[in-house]
Design an enzyme around this catalytic site. Structure first.
Site, PDB file in Angstrom:
ATOM      1  N   HIS A 237      38.719  98.798  65.281  1.00 28.40           N
ATOM      2  CA  HIS A 237      38.388 100.071  65.943  1.00 28.40           C
ATOM      3  C   HIS A 237      39.071 100.251  67.301  1.00 28.40           C
ATOM      4  O   HIS A 237      38.910 101.286  67.943  1.00 28.40           O
ATOM      5  CB  HIS A 237      36.874 100.192  66.131  1.00 28.40           C
ATOM      6  CG  HIS A 237      36.357  99.276  67.211  1.00 28.40           C
ATOM      7  ND1 HIS A 237      36.161  97.939  67.014  1.00 28.40           N
ATOM      8  CD2 HIS A 237      36.016  99.516  68.499  1.00 28.40           C
ATOM      9  CE1 HIS A 237      35.720  97.390  68.123  1.00 28.40           C
ATOM     10  NE2 HIS A 237      35.625  98.309  69.057  1.00 28.40           N
TER      11      HIS A 237
HETATM   12  C1  UD1 Z   1      33.097 101.562  72.495  1.00 32.39           C
HETATM   13  C2  UD1 Z   1      33.490 100.591  73.604  1.00 32.39           C
HETATM   14  C3  UD1 Z   1      34.156  99.366  73.001  1.00 32.39           C
HETATM   15  C4  UD1 Z   1      33.305  98.751  71.914  1.00 32.39           C
HETATM   16  C5  UD1 Z   1      32.954  99.810  70.896  1.00 32.39           C
HETATM   17  C6  UD1 Z   1      32.065  99.283  69.807  1.00 32.39           C
HETATM   18  C7  UD1 Z   1      34.122 101.548  75.775  1.00 32.39           C
HETATM   19  C8  UD1 Z   1      35.273 101.834  76.662  1.00 32.39           C
HETATM   20  N1  UD1 Z   1      34.444 101.189  74.519  1.00 32.39           N
HETATM   21  O1  UD1 Z   1      34.294 101.984  71.862  1.00 32.39           O
HETATM   22  O2  UD1 Z   1      34.366  98.417  74.019  1.00 32.39           O
HETATM   23  O3  UD1 Z   1      34.003  97.696  71.320  1.00 32.39           O
HETATM   24  O4  UD1 Z   1      32.274 100.884  71.562  1.00 32.39           O
HETATM   25  O5  UD1 Z   1      31.755 100.258  68.871  1.00 32.39           O
HETATM   26  O6  UD1 Z   1      32.996 101.638  76.197  1.00 32.39           O
HETATM   27  N2  UD1 Z   1      31.423 108.068  67.671  1.00 32.39           N
HETATM   28  C9  UD1 Z   1      30.603 108.473  66.664  1.00 32.39           C
HETATM   29  N3  UD1 Z   1      29.284 108.089  66.719  1.00 32.39           N
HETATM   30  C10 UD1 Z   1      28.789 107.306  67.710  1.00 32.39           C
HETATM   31  C11 UD1 Z   1      29.648 106.922  68.739  1.00 32.39           C
HETATM   32  C12 UD1 Z   1      30.966 107.285  68.701  1.00 32.39           C
HETATM   33  O7  UD1 Z   1      31.012 109.173  65.747  1.00 32.39           O
HETATM   34  O8  UD1 Z   1      27.585 106.980  67.682  1.00 32.39           O
HETATM   35  C13 UD1 Z   1      32.851 108.459  67.601  1.00 32.39           C
HETATM   36  C14 UD1 Z   1      33.187 109.649  68.477  1.00 32.39           C
HETATM   37  O9  UD1 Z   1      34.128 110.401  67.821  1.00 32.39           O
HETATM   38  C15 UD1 Z   1      33.821 108.995  69.694  1.00 32.39           C
HETATM   39  C16 UD1 Z   1      34.509 107.782  69.083  1.00 32.39           C
HETATM   40  O10 UD1 Z   1      33.652 107.377  68.018  1.00 32.39           O
HETATM   41  O11 UD1 Z   1      34.690 109.856  70.342  1.00 32.39           O
HETATM   42  C17 UD1 Z   1      34.673 106.639  70.030  1.00 32.39           C
HETATM   43  O12 UD1 Z   1      33.428 106.293  70.662  1.00 32.39           O
HETATM   44  P1  UD1 Z   1      33.407 105.683  72.154  1.00 32.39           P
HETATM   45  O13 UD1 Z   1      32.023 105.351  72.549  1.00 32.39           O
HETATM   46  O14 UD1 Z   1      34.187 106.570  73.060  1.00 32.39           O
HETATM   47  O15 UD1 Z   1      34.280 104.384  72.029  1.00 32.39           O
HETATM   48  P2  UD1 Z   1      34.316 103.261  70.921  1.00 32.39           P
HETATM   49  O16 UD1 Z   1      35.654 103.294  70.279  1.00 32.39           O
HETATM   50  O17 UD1 Z   1      33.108 103.297  70.054  1.00 32.39           O
END
Ligand code: UD1
Length: 384
Positions: free
Chosen positions: A213
């Protein structure tokens, strides 16, 4: 004695398995020590989907958060700023002795900044890890959080060394071991009862477990396409199970990447903690870019290929079962693991299921020392 008040922060999926053992250790200490620790749980809402958040509260027995900031997704600046804006009034109202943050996600750094500016002590669980790669957002979060923290709980001696090199005072650093392993130890029986192998027609040591991811792997079309092609190739030799993170799924659909028709490649929605532990324990090997899985495979002594140029968890390589790989060497590295003798490594010292108890002991120790100091001061004769 006055109770010590902790505000515990969790926001994203990898935080939940770190706060669960801590809350359990606090509850155990309170039961035996007439409630010496007062605590509240704040969920920032960085992750909000049932499969990225709620499922872990149920499986890990984490009580419902006292406060949910409901910040949701956004760019780094937007998400960090929203957490700060929402957390500040909570911090002012609660006035804790310590804000306790875990890991390296945006919630970790945002809440540390708020607390530090309100002159509230910050304790960082999983302090001192460094990849020395500032292109990773998590590295920036780690460096800033550690610079602000008043107590730094480290999982391994390399983390202590990193902090000392950065000039952190030794008395702030406490080597406690790895809380992720506390969570595994507490959940091993449930994980071994998981039916995930049967549900996906997998046999022990007869499949590969994949999680990917990181933006560096999945936000680039060339890299994601070549990874998915390699997974399809591998699936012809052995079943591949890939619970897909929402970020990865979003990028696949944006880049028009389809998963091939091979039945050996099983793309799932994100899975729960017990199913993931069960897959990590029983896989022939794990291919990942997650920090947590590098540690879990080290505990299970399952070979792990980490698709990253570096790791902030070098002990999983020097002692554990982890090895780094790149998109260029992936095919050869996979063939090597599938074809030859594998390195299972050993479990690092203090990865023993007691890290959270050591953290609680430290808080109680610091609190008692401060109370004794206060009492001593109060008893001093007032100078005329
Ligand atoms: C975040 C953490 C990363 C961790 C990862 C685990 C930071 C900088 N990154 O990355 O260190 O390894 O979580 O999962 O804090 N989304 C959903 N549902 C959710 C949450 C997110 O659909 O419940 C989607 C959204 O489109 C979002 C994307 O995932 O824009 C990324 O989510 P985000 O929290 O920005 O970063 P992660 O890649 O999950």
């Amino acid at each position: 004695m006055r109770r010590l008040k902790l505000l515990i922060i969790a926001g994203a999926r990898p935080n939940f398995m770190k706060i669960a053992p801590l809350i359990k250790a606090i509850q155990e200490r309170n039961a035996g020590d007439s409630g010496v620790l007062d605590w509240r749980l704040v969920h920032t809402g960085q992750h909000y989907d049932a499969r990225m958040s709620h499922i872990f509260f149920g499986e890990l027995g984490i009580p419902a958060p006292d406060v949910n900031l409901n910040v949701g997704s956004g760019s780094h600046a937007t998400q960090t700023a929203n957490i700060m804006k929402e957390f500040e009034p909570v911090c002012i109202a609660e006035r804790p002795d310590w804000v306790v943050v875990v890991g390296d996600v945006n919630s970790t750094v945002a809440c540390s900044l708020v607390a530090a500016k309100l002159q509230i002590n910050v304790a960082h669980v999983e302090a001192g890890l460094r990849s020395y790669d500032r292109t990773m957002p998590e590295e920036v979060n780690r460096v800033v959080t550690d610079a602000l923290a008043n107590l730094l709980f480290t999982p391994s001696p390399d983390a202590d060394e990193n902090l000392k090199r950065e000039g952190v005072a030794e008395e702030k650093i406490v080597l406690v071991g790895n809380v992720m392993i506390d969570a595994i130890v507490a959940n091993l029986e449930s994980a071994r009862r998981s039916t995930v192998l049967d549900r996906n027609a997998l046999s022990q040591k007869g499949f590969v477990y994949v999680t990917l991811h990181r933006p560096s792997n999945v936000d680039d079309p060339v890299s994601l396409n070549s990874i998915m092609l390699e997974l399809t190739r591998m699936a012809r030799q052995m079943p591949v199970v890939f619970p897909m993170h929402p970020r990865t799924r979003k990028m696949c659909s944006e880049f028009g990447i389809t998963f091939g028709e091979h039945s050996g490649l099983k793309i799932l929605d994100p899975i729960g903690y017990h199913d993931s532990l069960c897959l990590a324990e029983n896989a022939r090997f794990v291919l990942t870019d997650s920090g947590g899985l590098q540690e879990e495979t080290t505990f299970f002594r399952t070979p792990c290929l980490t698709l990253r140029p570096n790791t902030e968890r070098p002990i999983t390589i020097s002692l554990g079962s982890n090895e780094l790989t790149t998109t260029e060497t992936l095919a050869a590295d996979i063939d090597k693991v599938l074809g030859g003798p594998v390195r299972c490594g050993e479990v690092p010292p203090l990865w023993d299921g007691r890290a959270a108890h050591r953290i609680v002991d430290t808080f109680v120790g610091v609190h008692t020392a401060e109370a004794v100091g206060r009492e001593h001061k109060e008893k001093q004769p007032v100078p005329c």
